[in-house]
Design a protein around this motif. Structure first.
Motif, PDB file in Angstrom:
ATOM      1  N   SER A   5       0.400  -1.326  -0.061  1.00  0.00           N
ATOM      2  CA  SER A   5       0.621  -0.128   0.168  1.00  0.00           C
ATOM      3  C   SER A   5       1.059   0.691   0.352  1.00  0.00           C
ATOM      4  O   SER A   5       0.405   2.866  -0.683  1.00  0.00           O
ATOM      5  CB  SER A   5      -1.027  -0.105   1.451  1.00  0.00           C
ATOM      6  OG  SER A   5      -1.690  -1.128   1.038  1.00  0.00           O
ATOM      7  N   ALA A   6       2.110   0.587   0.612  1.00  0.00           N
ATOM      8  CA  ALA A   6       3.112   2.513   1.022  1.00  0.00           C
ATOM      9  C   ALA A   6       3.185   2.502  -0.909  1.00  0.00           C
ATOM     10  O   ALA A   6       4.292   4.022  -0.714  1.00  0.00           O
ATOM     11  CB  ALA A   6       3.767   2.267   2.302  1.00  0.00           C
ATOM     12  N   ALA A   7       4.130   1.592  -1.005  1.00  0.00           N
ATOM     13  CA  ALA A   7       4.430   1.389  -2.901  1.00  0.00           C
ATOM     14  C   ALA A   7       3.072   2.000  -3.992  1.00  0.00           C
ATOM     15  O   ALA A   7       3.627   3.203  -4.349  1.00  0.00           O
ATOM     16  CB  ALA A   7       4.772   0.631  -3.004  1.00  0.00           C
ATOM     17  N   LEU A   8       1.839   1.796  -3.054  1.00  0.00           N
ATOM     18  CA  LEU A   8       1.063   2.194  -4.218  1.00  0.00           C
ATOM     19  C   LEU A   8       1.013   3.682  -3.815  1.00  0.00           C
ATOM     20  O   LEU A   8       0.467   4.488  -5.019  1.00  0.00           O
ATOM     21  CB  LEU A   8      -0.618   1.734  -3.553  1.00  0.00           C
ATOM     22  CG  LEU A   8      -0.450  -0.128  -5.007  1.00  0.00           C
ATOM     23  CD1 LEU A   8      -1.669  -0.475  -4.729  1.00  0.00           C
ATOM     24  CD2 LEU A   8      -0.404   0.535  -6.469  1.00  0.00           C
ATOM     25  N   LYS A   9       1.437   4.511  -2.530  1.00  0.00           N
ATOM     26  CA  LYS A   9       1.316   5.431  -1.765  1.00  0.00           C
ATOM     27  C   LYS A   9       2.433   6.541  -3.024  1.00  0.00           C
ATOM     28  O   LYS A   9       1.497   8.035  -3.507  1.00  0.00           O
ATOM     29  CB  LYS A   9       0.779   5.936  -1.199  1.00  0.00           C
ATOM     30  CG  LYS A   9       0.877   7.451  -0.570  1.00  0.00           C
ATOM     31  CD  LYS A   9      -0.363   7.789  -0.906  1.00  0.00           C
ATOM     32  CE  LYS A   9       0.359   9.837  -0.497  1.00  0.00           C
ATOM     33  NZ  LYS A   9      -1.512  10.449  -0.576  1.00  0.00           N
ATOM     34  N   MET A  10       3.156   5.925  -2.258  1.00  0.00           N
ATOM     35  CA  MET A  10       4.236   6.608  -3.128  1.00  0.00           C
ATOM     36  C   MET A  10       4.084   6.710  -5.360  1.00  0.00           C
ATOM     37  O   MET A  10       3.892   8.268  -5.757  1.00  0.00           O
ATOM     38  CB  MET A  10       5.838   5.899  -3.072  1.00  0.00           C
ATOM     39  CG  MET A  10       6.689   6.214  -3.723  1.00  0.00           C
ATOM     40  SD  MET A  10       7.199   5.849  -5.693  1.00  0.00           S
ATOM     41  CE  MET A  10       7.096   4.024  -5.419  1.00  0.00           C
ATOM     42  N   PHE A  11       3.538   5.590  -6.033  1.00  0.00           N
ATOM     43  CA  PHE A  11       3.606   5.762  -7.518  1.00  0.00           C
ATOM     44  C   PHE A  11       2.025   7.233  -7.465  1.00  0.00           C
ATOM     45  O   PHE A  11       2.333   7.185  -8.546  1.00  0.00           O
ATOM     46  CB  PHE A  11       2.738   4.512  -8.035  1.00  0.00           C
ATOM     47  CG  PHE A  11       2.807   4.197  -8.889  1.00  0.00           C
ATOM     48  CD1 PHE A  11       3.680   3.928  -9.803  1.00  0.00           C
ATOM     49  CD2 PHE A  11       1.492   3.411  -9.232  1.00  0.00           C
ATOM     50  CE1 PHE A  11       3.037   3.967 -11.127  1.00  0.00           C
ATOM     51  CE2 PHE A  11       1.287   3.353 -10.589  1.00  0.00           C
ATOM     52  CZ  PHE A  11       2.209   3.230 -11.919  1.00  0.00           C
ATOM     53  N   SER A  12       0.912   7.008  -6.439  1.00  0.00           N
ATOM     54  CA  SER A  12       0.369   7.645  -6.406  1.00  0.00           C
ATOM     55  C   SER A  12       0.823   9.026  -6.417  1.00  0.00           C
ATOM     56  O   SER A  12      -0.296   9.935  -7.425  1.00  0.00           O
ATOM     57  CB  SER A  12      -1.386   7.620  -5.725  1.00  0.00           C
ATOM     58  OG  SER A  12      -2.338   7.601  -6.062  1.00  0.00           O
ATOM     59  N   SER A  13       1.261   9.579  -5.558  1.00  0.00           N
ATOM     60  CA  SER A  13       1.680  10.845  -5.437  1.00  0.00           C
ATOM     61  C   SER A  13       2.051  10.815  -6.761  1.00  0.00           C
ATOM     62  O   SER A  13       2.157  12.452  -7.199  1.00  0.00           O
ATOM     63  CB  SER A  13       2.339  10.995  -4.189  1.00  0.00           C
ATOM     64  OG  SER A  13       3.666   9.985  -4.438  1.00  0.00           O
ATOM     65  N   HIS A  14       2.469  10.260  -7.900  1.00  0.00           N
ATOM     66  CA  HIS A  14       3.931  10.769  -8.629  1.00  0.00           C
ATOM     67  C   HIS A  14       2.788  10.592  -9.923  1.00  0.00           C
ATOM     68  O   HIS A  14       3.275  11.170 -11.167  1.00  0.00           O
ATOM     69  CB  HIS A  14       4.825   9.589  -9.399  1.00  0.00           C
ATOM     70  CG  HIS A  14       5.925   9.692  -8.306  1.00  0.00           C
ATOM     71  ND1 HIS A  14       6.732   8.593  -8.125  1.00  0.00           N
ATOM     72  CD2 HIS A  14       6.361  10.529  -6.557  1.00  0.00           C
ATOM     73  CE1 HIS A  14       8.192   9.301  -6.885  1.00  0.00           C
ATOM     74  NE2 HIS A  14       7.185  10.517  -6.508  1.00  0.00           N
ATOM     75  N   GLY A  15       1.381  10.583  -9.139  1.00  0.00           N
ATOM     76  CA  GLY A  15       0.910  10.581 -10.624  1.00  0.00           C
ATOM     77  C   GLY A  15       0.582   9.762 -11.208  1.00  0.00           C
ATOM     78  O   GLY A  15       0.107   9.257 -12.894  1.00  0.00           O
ATOM     79  N   GLY A  16       1.139   7.674 -11.093  1.00  0.00           N
ATOM     80  CA  GLY A  16       0.427   6.875 -11.528  1.00  0.00           C
ATOM     81  C   GLY A  16      -0.624   6.471 -12.336  1.00  0.00           C
ATOM     82  O   GLY A  16      -1.662   6.250 -10.512  1.00  0.00           O
ATOM     83  N   LEU A  17      -1.114   5.630 -12.453  1.00  0.00           N
ATOM     84  CA  LEU A  17      -2.033   5.186 -12.560  1.00  0.00           C
ATOM     85  C   LEU A  17      -2.538   3.536 -11.919  1.00  0.00           C
ATOM     86  O   LEU A  17      -1.614   3.096 -13.019  1.00  0.00           O
ATOM     87  CB  LEU A  17      -2.687   5.253 -14.679  1.00  0.00           C
ATOM     88  CG  LEU A  17      -3.866   4.319 -14.446  1.00  0.00           C
ATOM     89  CD1 LEU A  17      -5.035   4.956 -13.792  1.00  0.00           C
ATOM     90  CD2 LEU A  17      -3.824   4.344 -16.047  1.00  0.00           C
ATOM     91  N   ILE A  18      -3.700   3.430 -11.564  1.00  0.00           N
ATOM     92  CA  ILE A  18      -3.140   1.943 -10.846  1.00  0.00           C
ATOM     93  C   ILE A  18      -4.865   1.765 -11.030  1.00  0.00           C
ATOM     94  O   ILE A  18      -6.094   2.230 -10.901  1.00  0.00           O
ATOM     95  CB  ILE A  18      -3.629   2.161  -9.594  1.00  0.00           C
ATOM     96  CG1 ILE A  18      -2.180   3.192  -8.779  1.00  0.00           C
ATOM     97  CG2 ILE A  18      -3.619   1.124  -8.969  1.00  0.00           C
ATOM     98  CD1 ILE A  18      -2.134   3.861  -7.183  1.00  0.00           C
TER      99      ILE A  18
END
Ligand SMILES: [Zn+2]
Lengths: 288, 325
Positions: free
Chosen positions: A185-198
């Protein structure tokens, strides 16, 4: 309505894994019997239909490599971390023997396959869980491979798509398994905060700690028809509240009705719908 | 002793015997001081043996002790000016989680914790400390508020787990927990979590993505209850004692596994023996870790929190067979 298009499994409370007897009823390999409608069909035709029953649209479990084949442009898939294997962090008796058995049975190193690839030309990173390996449960390897896949998507600035299929935590790794929920979940948060699409695609079954972490954290949360999705097990809930639960409880359709999903999508339409979402995101991009 | 547990019975019995002898010397005119001294020495040794080697299953019993201090007990000892905030703003107020703002040695903080009841009536109101999604969403609301006002967050973990119920599933128990894990990972203020009783599975972890994680000496933190593990692994819930050992759920286990930062020592016999003294031990740890964390800027905090969870896990690599030579 989607619900009408795909007739639901009738009174099927638990995971439908064909029994040994079902398998013996029919010639091994050539014919397949649908565990839902009990009809027999050519395995070849079933496979060609992405393992969706030709009669009742029941979605048979799909192996991770079959999923890749069904979605990813030919020759574009490159596996990540294929050499990562399980150890026994708690010295749990008999754990590694069980893992070895599943390796042989499923032909996989662990319960998730990760890699880079293209879907109709769109670059993505994929993580695909496989419920044939330890019920798709999440231990250290599953958590780490998924985390690394997310980090890869972040590095490449491409969307991350996860197909979940899991009974939840890997009991034999105890609290280490629990912590994989936080790690992913932390990895997804990091990715998401960079604008990454999940994009999360929940397949049968997605329960426990997997449901309560990355599976529910997509910008788009999708599910296959009839998939069992939930936090607590049905039996535990029935024992706790001492009342019968609705037949469709914790199905994809139930979650859609209760606002927990963006869409329930037939496997036959999935590639189109994923492309649809990817197309809308990729051109402009919002990478930071 | 009130609420004594099975494992400490030898201590209790010996103490009773010493008291009897003392009474006897008072009434009858005999000198038993030598015997009493001998027994008192033995009691000291026995206490040391028993309380310094508490078995996992006995720790489970201490963690579940009906008079074990709860979040609100610690809040009243650790903080001043506590103002409780209710509700998730979407559905309701889940009293299985309490939260609010307070001062810790004059420093503003946000404090959130699972809350068990003290008696049956309160337990029903608080659902035995087992939250619904609205509990987690209230917690998250308060964390985001803390972030806005740049206040550190202190979470006290004490739950058997998220509530397994129909309504909880309908309202997205999974999503609520997942969202907390996700958002906590990105909080730009210090987060400290302390397991004070039972840390049950995802329902506990939803208050546990922190910069520092501590456990009280007799608390537990696990992916599933010992009873649940026994039922799944050996199809026999009565094997819970064995599961408590195999699953490695005690504070010393988690320290050894590298999941927590450190253990907060408990009052002899368990925190319920002296809440005030226990709170003082927690206070010292909080003071130290808050001052450490407040020296970091928000980017460092988030990066270190990420690294902290990234390193949890154990795996290895095999050479893959790539072809025939
Ligand atoms: Zn069928």
């Amino acid at each position: 309505m989607l619900k009408d298009l795909f007739s639901k499994p009738k009174k099927k409370k638990y995971a439908t894994i064909p029994s040994e007897r079902d398998k013996q009823d029919i010639p091994e390999g050539i014919m397949s019997k649908c565990p839902n409608c009990k009809k027999i069909m050519y395995t070849k035709e079933l496979d060609k239909n992405l393992k969706v029953c030709l009669h009742c649209s029941y979605h048979h479990p799909m192996a991770s490599f079959e999923r890749v084949e069904s979605l990813v442009d030919a020759g574009s898939f490159v596996e990540l971390d294929s050499e990562m294997v399980t150890v026994n962090p708690l010295d749990f008796p008999g754990y590694l023997e069980k893992v070895e058995q599943d390796k042989l049975k499923a032909g996989l190193n662990e319960a998730v396959l990760t890699g880079t690839g293209k879907i109709r030309g769109n670059d993505v990173v994929l993580a695909i869980m496989d419920s044939r390996f330890r019920m798709g449960s999440m231990g250290s390897v599953v958590g780490e491979k998924i985390t690394r896949a997310i980090e890869k998507a972040d590095e490449l600035k491409v969307p991350f798509i996860i197909f979940t299929a899991s009974g939840g935590a890997r009991m034999q790794e105890g609290v280490i398994s629990l912590m994989q929920m936080a790690k992913t979940s932390a990895a997804l948060k990091m990715f998401s905060s960079h604008g990454g699409l999940i994009i999360s695609v929940m397949t049968h079954p997605t329960t426990g700690g997997v449901s309560a972490s990355f599976a529910s954290l997509g910008d788009y949360n999708l599910a296959e028809p009839g998939a069992l999705i939930g936090f607590a097990g049905r039996r535990i809930i029935e024992q706790t509240i001492r009342e019968d639960l609705p037949e469709d409880f914790q199905t994809a359709e139930f979650l859609l009705k209760h606002g927990q999903l963006d869409a329930v999508i037939s496997r036959l339409d999935l590639k189109d719908k994923l492309t649809n979402i990817l197309d809308i995101h990729i051109p402009g991009g919002v990478w930071k | 002793m009130i609420g004594e547990l099975e494992f400490e019975r030898p201590v209790v019995e010996l103490r009773k015997k010493i008291d009897e002898l003392k009474n006897l010397t008072k009434d009858a005119d005999v000198d038993l001081s030598e015997d009493i001294e001998r027994l008192e020495n033995r009691l000291q040794k026995l206490e040391k043996d028993i309380y310094e080697n508490i078995k996992p299953w006995d720790r489970v019993q201490i963690a579940r002790h009906p008079s074990r201090p709860t979040t609100l007990d610690y809040i009243s000892h650790l903080f001043t000016d506590f103002f409780e905030c209710h509700g998730d703003r979407y559905f309701g107020d889940d009293e299985a989680i309490v939260g609010g703002i307070a001062k810790f040695h004059d420093y503003p903080v946000t404090v959130i914790g699972h809350q068990r009841g003290k008696d049956t009536k309160e337990n029903i109101r608080r659902n035995f400390g087992m939250p619904h999604p609205e509990g987690y969403r209230k917690a998250l609301r308060l964390m985001k508020q803390a972030e806005k006002f740049n206040r550190p967050i202190i979470c006290l973990i004490d739950t058997k787990g998220a509530y397994p119920g129909k309504a909880a599933e309908e309202r997205g128990q999974s999503e609520a927990i997942a969202r907390n894990l996700f958002e906590m990972a990105g909080l730009t203020v210090p987060v400290i979590s302390i397991v004070i009783g039972e840390g049950g599975s995802g329902g506990a972890l939803a208050l546990g993505v922190a910069d520092r994680i501590y456990m009280l000496e007799n608390s537990t933190y696990s992916v599933i209850s010992p009873e649940g593990a026994a039922a799944i692994l050996w199809k026999d819930a009565s094997q819970a004692k064995k599961a408590a050992e195999t699953m490695r759920i005690t504070a010393p286990d988690l320290k050894e596994l590298g999941v927590i930062d450190s253990i907060i020592k408990e009052v002899k016999g368990g925190a319920h023996r002296n809440v005030k003294e226990q709170a003082e031990a927690i206070d010292m740890v909080l003071k130290k870790s808050l001052s450490d964390l407040l020296s970091l800027d928000s980017d460092e905090l988030v990066a270190q929190r990420y690294a902290k969870f990234k390193q949890i896990g154990d795996y290895s690599f095999v050479k893959q067979f790539t072809g025939v030579n």
